[in-house]
Design a protein around this motif. Structure first.
Motif, PDB file in Angstrom:
ATOM      1  N   ASP A  71       0.884  -1.048  -0.030  1.00  0.00           N
ATOM      2  CA  ASP A  71       0.008   0.037  -0.060  1.00  0.00           C
ATOM      3  C   ASP A  71       0.865   1.352  -0.162  1.00  0.00           C
ATOM      4  OD1 ASP A  71      -1.626   2.205   0.321  1.00  0.00           O
ATOM      5  OD2 ASP A  71      -3.225   1.034   1.868  1.00  0.00           O
ATOM      6  N   ILE A  72       1.242   2.089  -1.175  1.00  0.00           N
ATOM      7  CA  ILE A  72       2.120   2.900  -1.350  1.00  0.00           C
ATOM      8  C   ILE A  72       1.599   4.097  -0.632  1.00  0.00           C
ATOM      9  CG2 ILE A  72       1.445   3.577  -3.643  1.00  0.00           C
ATOM     10  CD1 ILE A  72       4.617   3.599  -4.102  1.00  0.00           C
ATOM     11  N   VAL A  73       0.504   4.341  -0.876  1.00  0.00           N
ATOM     12  CA  VAL A  73      -0.346   5.637  -0.171  1.00  0.00           C
ATOM     13  C   VAL A  73       0.008   5.440   1.465  1.00  0.00           C
ATOM     14  CG1 VAL A  73      -2.237   6.777   0.365  1.00  0.00           C
ATOM     15  CG2 VAL A  73      -1.909   5.898  -2.131  1.00  0.00           C
ATOM     16  N   ALA A  91      26.067   6.862  -1.045  1.00  0.00           N
ATOM     17  CA  ALA A  91      26.081   5.719  -1.508  1.00  0.00           C
ATOM     18  C   ALA A  91      24.606   5.039  -2.221  1.00  0.00           C
ATOM     19  CB  ALA A  91      26.900   4.649  -0.984  1.00  0.00           C
ATOM     20  N   ALA A  92      23.851   6.112  -2.256  1.00  0.00           N
ATOM     21  CA  ALA A  92      22.415   5.732  -2.688  1.00  0.00           C
ATOM     22  C   ALA A  92      22.304   5.233  -4.134  1.00  0.00           C
ATOM     23  CB  ALA A  92      21.474   6.834  -2.387  1.00  0.00           C
ATOM     24  N   PRO A  93      21.755   4.156  -4.019  1.00  0.00           N
ATOM     25  CA  PRO A  93      21.690   3.083  -5.489  1.00  0.00           C
ATOM     26  C   PRO A  93      20.592   3.974  -6.298  1.00  0.00           C
ATOM     27  CG  PRO A  93      20.584   1.963  -3.991  1.00  0.00           C
ATOM     28  CD  PRO A  93      20.995   3.209  -3.163  1.00  0.00           C
ATOM     29  N   THR A  94      20.574   3.573  -7.675  1.00  0.00           N
ATOM     30  CA  THR A  94      19.603   3.790  -8.233  1.00  0.00           C
ATOM     31  C   THR A  94      18.117   2.939  -7.554  1.00  0.00           C
ATOM     32  OG1 THR A  94      19.667   2.105  -9.962  1.00  0.00           O
ATOM     33  CG2 THR A  94      20.790   4.023 -10.417  1.00  0.00           C
ATOM     34  N   ARG A  95      17.005   3.422  -7.802  1.00  0.00           N
ATOM     35  CA  ARG A  95      16.028   2.914  -7.280  1.00  0.00           C
ATOM     36  C   ARG A  95      14.481   3.132  -7.872  1.00  0.00           C
ATOM     37  NH1 ARG A  95      13.682   4.428  -1.240  1.00  0.00           N
ATOM     38  NH2 ARG A  95      11.841   5.150  -2.148  1.00  0.00           N
ATOM     39  N   ALA A  96      13.879   2.119  -7.837  1.00  0.00           N
ATOM     40  CA  ALA A  96      12.396   2.090  -8.304  1.00  0.00           C
ATOM     41  C   ALA A  96      11.510   1.534  -7.220  1.00  0.00           C
ATOM     42  CB  ALA A  96      12.220   1.301  -9.554  1.00  0.00           C
ATOM     43  N   THR A  97      10.375   2.363  -6.965  1.00  0.00           N
ATOM     44  CA  THR A  97       9.348   1.645  -5.892  1.00  0.00           C
ATOM     45  C   THR A  97       7.938   1.794  -6.581  1.00  0.00           C
ATOM     46  OG1 THR A  97      10.777   3.041  -4.263  1.00  0.00           O
ATOM     47  CG2 THR A  97       8.390   2.305  -3.553  1.00  0.00           C
ATOM     48  N   ALA A  98       7.242   0.635  -6.300  1.00  0.00           N
ATOM     49  CA  ALA A  98       6.006   0.557  -6.831  1.00  0.00           C
ATOM     50  C   ALA A  98       4.939  -0.081  -5.838  1.00  0.00           C
ATOM     51  CB  ALA A  98       6.059  -0.373  -8.158  1.00  0.00           C
ATOM     52  N   GLN A  99       3.937  -0.174  -5.947  1.00  0.00           N
ATOM     53  CA  GLN A  99       2.769  -0.800  -5.322  1.00  0.00           C
ATOM     54  C   GLN A  99       2.436  -2.083  -6.064  1.00  0.00           C
ATOM     55  OE1 GLN A  99      -0.618   1.358  -3.487  1.00  0.00           O
ATOM     56  NE2 GLN A  99      -1.851  -0.022  -4.648  1.00  0.00           N
ATOM     57  N   CYS A 100       2.303  -3.319  -5.509  1.00  0.00           N
ATOM     58  CA  CYS A 100       1.887  -4.319  -6.138  1.00  0.00           C
ATOM     59  C   CYS A 100       1.114  -5.182  -5.244  1.00  0.00           C
ATOM     60  CB  CYS A 100       2.952  -5.203  -6.838  1.00  0.00           C
ATOM     61  SG  CYS A 100       4.178  -5.900  -5.696  1.00  0.00           S
ATOM     62  N   GLU A 101       0.402  -6.298  -5.731  1.00  0.00           N
ATOM     63  CA  GLU A 101      -0.084  -7.221  -4.906  1.00  0.00           C
ATOM     64  C   GLU A 101       1.165  -8.339  -4.391  1.00  0.00           C
ATOM     65  OE1 GLU A 101      -3.779 -10.526  -5.052  1.00  0.00           O
ATOM     66  OE2 GLU A 101      -3.793  -8.981  -6.552  1.00  0.00           O
ATOM     67  N   MET A 102       1.017  -8.500  -3.423  1.00  0.00           N
ATOM     68  CA  MET A 102       2.204  -9.114  -2.599  1.00  0.00           C
ATOM     69  C   MET A 102       1.885 -10.721  -2.675  1.00  0.00           C
ATOM     70  SD  MET A 102       3.942  -6.956  -2.379  1.00  0.00           S
ATOM     71  CE  MET A 102       5.427  -6.469  -1.114  1.00  0.00           C
ATOM     72  N   ASP A 106       0.056 -10.772   4.375  1.00  0.00           N
ATOM     73  CA  ASP A 106       0.724 -10.029   5.376  1.00  0.00           C
ATOM     74  C   ASP A 106       2.071  -9.449   4.923  1.00  0.00           C
ATOM     75  OD1 ASP A 106       1.617 -12.516   5.288  1.00  0.00           O
ATOM     76  OD2 ASP A 106       1.522 -12.931   7.455  1.00  0.00           O
ATOM     77  N   VAL A 107       2.225  -9.679   3.616  1.00  0.00           N
ATOM     78  CA  VAL A 107       3.732  -9.028   3.391  1.00  0.00           C
ATOM     79  C   VAL A 107       3.486  -7.519   2.973  1.00  0.00           C
ATOM     80  CG1 VAL A 107       5.608  -9.097   1.628  1.00  0.00           C
ATOM     81  CG2 VAL A 107       4.777 -11.186   2.632  1.00  0.00           C
ATOM     82  N   LEU A 108       4.221  -6.609   3.751  1.00  0.00           N
ATOM     83  CA  LEU A 108       3.994  -5.259   3.288  1.00  0.00           C
ATOM     84  C   LEU A 108       5.103  -4.688   2.239  1.00  0.00           C
ATOM     85  CD1 LEU A 108       2.933  -3.968   6.764  1.00  0.00           C
ATOM     86  CD2 LEU A 108       1.225  -4.907   5.057  1.00  0.00           C
ATOM     87  N   VAL A 109       6.377  -5.217   2.243  1.00  0.00           N
ATOM     88  CA  VAL A 109       7.388  -4.576   1.438  1.00  0.00           C
ATOM     89  C   VAL A 109       8.242  -6.014   1.162  1.00  0.00           C
ATOM     90  CG1 VAL A 109       8.586  -4.171   3.473  1.00  0.00           C
ATOM     91  CG2 VAL A 109       8.922  -2.882   1.234  1.00  0.00           C
ATOM     92  N   GLU A 110       8.743  -5.704  -0.046  1.00  0.00           N
ATOM     93  CA  GLU A 110       9.598  -6.646  -0.770  1.00  0.00           C
ATOM     94  C   GLU A 110      10.618  -6.020  -1.331  1.00  0.00           C
ATOM     95  OE1 GLU A 110      10.182 -10.832  -3.384  1.00  0.00           O
ATOM     96  OE2 GLU A 110       8.073 -10.168  -2.698  1.00  0.00           O
ATOM     97  N   ILE A 111      12.092  -6.363  -1.213  1.00  0.00           N
ATOM     98  CA  ILE A 111      13.148  -5.570  -1.778  1.00  0.00           C
ATOM     99  C   ILE A 111      14.134  -6.425  -2.556  1.00  0.00           C
ATOM    100  CG2 ILE A 111      14.829  -3.940  -1.233  1.00  0.00           C
ATOM    101  CD1 ILE A 111      13.457  -2.975   1.421  1.00  0.00           C
ATOM    102  N   ILE A 112      14.605  -5.875  -3.430  1.00  0.00           N
ATOM    103  CA  ILE A 112      15.422  -6.612  -4.575  1.00  0.00           C
ATOM    104  C   ILE A 112      16.862  -5.511  -4.833  1.00  0.00           C
ATOM    105  CG2 ILE A 112      15.939  -7.703  -6.764  1.00  0.00           C
ATOM    106  CD1 ILE A 112      12.684  -7.957  -6.876  1.00  0.00           C
ATOM    107  N   VAL A 113      18.045  -5.903  -4.412  1.00  0.00           N
ATOM    108  CA  VAL A 113      18.844  -5.271  -4.816  1.00  0.00           C
ATOM    109  C   VAL A 113      20.046  -5.975  -5.593  1.00  0.00           C
ATOM    110  CG1 VAL A 113      18.718  -4.080  -2.540  1.00  0.00           C
ATOM    111  CG2 VAL A 113      20.262  -5.839  -2.546  1.00  0.00           C
ATOM    112  N   THR A 114      20.882  -5.073  -6.144  1.00  0.00           N
ATOM    113  CA  THR A 114      21.944  -5.524  -7.002  1.00  0.00           C
ATOM    114  C   THR A 114      23.337  -4.743  -6.335  1.00  0.00           C
ATOM    115  OG1 THR A 114      20.903  -6.119  -8.871  1.00  0.00           O
ATOM    116  CG2 THR A 114      23.308  -5.910  -9.465  1.00  0.00           C
ATOM    117  N   ALA A 115      24.421  -5.482  -6.093  1.00  0.00           N
ATOM    118  CA  ALA A 115      25.698  -4.758  -5.638  1.00  0.00           C
ATOM    119  C   ALA A 115      26.798  -5.017  -6.273  1.00  0.00           C
ATOM    120  CB  ALA A 115      25.689  -4.771  -4.113  1.00  0.00           C
TER     121      ALA A 115
END
Length: 119
Positions: A71-73, A91-102, A106-115
Motif C-alpha cells: 500500500d504505497i499511499v 552511496a544511494a543506489p538507483t531505485r524504483a518503488t511500486a505498489q503491487c499485490e504481494m 501479510d507481506v507489506l514490503v519486498e526488496i531486491i538489490v544488486t551490488a
C-alpha cells in the motif's frame, strides 16, 4: 570465465547469485509479518545485509534497488524513513518503488538489490 556462485539455494530459487563482480539479491521480505511497514522494512534490510556479506560486499556498494510495497499511499513514508536511515552515506543506489499485490497478504514490503562485490 567467471564462476557463478549461488547463495542459499533450494529447488525454487537462490537468495543471492554472484557473477562477474556483482551480487544479485532476490526479493527479501520480513520474517515477522505482524510488524508494521517500519518493522518489516527493518527486518528485510537486515536480511539483505546478511546476503551482501555472504557475497563479500556491503550496502555501500549497492548499484540498484527495486522496492515493492503493498500500500504505497499508506506505507511509502514509513518505508522511506527506514530506507534513508539504512543506506550508506553518499552511496544511494538507483531505485524504483511500486505498489503491487504481494505473494502473501501479510507481506507489506519486498526488496531486491544488486551490488558490486568488493575486490
Amino acid at each position: 570465465m567467471s564462476n557463478i556462485v549461488r547463495i542459499a539455494t533450494d529447488t525454487r530459487r537462490s537468495r543471492a547469485v554472484v557473477y562477474n563482480g556483482m551480487v544479485f539479491v532476490g526479493g527479501q521480505t520480513a520474517d515477522d509479518r505482524s510488524q508494521d511497514i517500519r518493522g518489516q522494512t527493518t527486518q528485510t534490510l537486515a536480511k539483505i545485509e546478511k546476503f551482501l556479506a555472504a557475497a563479500g560486499t556491503d550496502k555501500s556498494r549497492l548499484l540498484t534497488a527495486q522496492i515493492w510495497i503493498k500500500d504505497i499511499v499508506k506505507d511509502f513514508a514509513g518505508m522511506n524513513e527506514i530506507w534513508d536511515a539504512w543506506t550508506a552515506p553518499n552511496a544511494a543506489p538507483t531505485r524504483a518503488t511500486a505498489q503491487c499485490e504481494m505473494g502473501a497478504p501479510d507481506v507489506l514490503v519486498e526488496i531486491i538489490v544488486t551490488a558490486a562485490v568488493s575486490q
